[in-house]
Design a protein around this motif. Structure first.
Motif, PDB file in Angstrom:
ATOM      1  N   GLU A 151       0.864  -1.181   0.000  1.00 56.43           N
ATOM      2  CA  GLU A 151       0.000   0.000   0.000  1.00 56.43           C
ATOM      3  C   GLU A 151       0.898   1.228   0.000  1.00 56.43           C
ATOM      4  N   HIS A 152       0.532   2.213  -0.796  1.00 57.37           N
ATOM      5  CA  HIS A 152       1.379   3.384  -0.988  1.00 57.37           C
ATOM      6  C   HIS A 152       0.506   4.545  -1.426  1.00 57.37           C
ATOM      7  N   ARG A 153       0.990   5.740  -1.248  1.00 55.90           N
ATOM      8  CA  ARG A 153       0.231   6.905  -1.699  1.00 55.90           C
ATOM      9  C   ARG A 153       0.087   6.910  -3.211  1.00 55.90           C
ATOM     10  N   LYS A 154       1.030   6.269  -3.883  1.00 59.06           N
ATOM     11  CA  LYS A 154       1.013   6.155  -5.339  1.00 59.06           C
ATOM     12  C   LYS A 154       0.128   4.977  -5.747  1.00 59.06           C
ATOM     13  N   GLN A 155      -0.615   5.136  -6.816  1.00 57.76           N
ATOM     14  CA  GLN A 155      -1.399   4.028  -7.375  1.00 57.76           C
ATOM     15  C   GLN A 155      -0.485   3.219  -8.289  1.00 57.76           C
ATOM     16  N   TRP A 156      -0.140   2.008  -7.880  1.00 53.14           N
ATOM     17  CA  TRP A 156       0.729   1.157  -8.681  1.00 53.14           C
ATOM     18  C   TRP A 156      -0.017   0.639  -9.910  1.00 53.14           C
TER      19      TRP A 156
END
Length: 108
Positions: free
Chosen positions: A47-52
């Motif tokens: 999970e990350h602020r960026k959309q993978w």
């Protein structure tokens, strides 16, 4: 050794928890039944602020390309594919050789 490398995307609207349960808990039960399978690894995207661009990557090891063909041509694979339809929107895959690179730069 030959490796199936697959990048995958979860179905829209499925929660991360449901996706991970279906993939990490339910799916291995079916994948382990594939004839000739030597090793199986899942790599869920963090999970990350960026959309993978992908939800994760899977790696499956077989001795030969012929073994991959047998594994994915049988009834065990049909069960795997049916289960994937429950939680995956898309999967892209390829066959690969694995080459390990010494990060220290030393010759072997």
């Amino acid at each position: 050794m030959i490796k199936v490398v697959a990048v995958l995307n979860a179905k829209p609207g499925i929660s991360r928890e449901e996706f991970l349960h279906k993939w990490n808990v339910e799916h291995p039960i079916l994948v382990r039944r594939l004839p000739g399978l030597r090793r199986y690894r899942q790599n869920p995207a963090i999970e990350h602020r960026k959309q993978w661009p992908f939800s994760g990557m899977a790696e499956l090891w077989f001795d030969t390309v012929a073994d991959v063909k047998v594994a994915y041509g049988g009834p065990e694979a049909a069960e795997v594919f049916a289960h994937e339809d429950e939680f995956l929107e898309r999967m892209q895959w390829f066959l690969a050789d694995e080459v390990e690179i010494d990060i220290r730069g030393e010759n072997r």
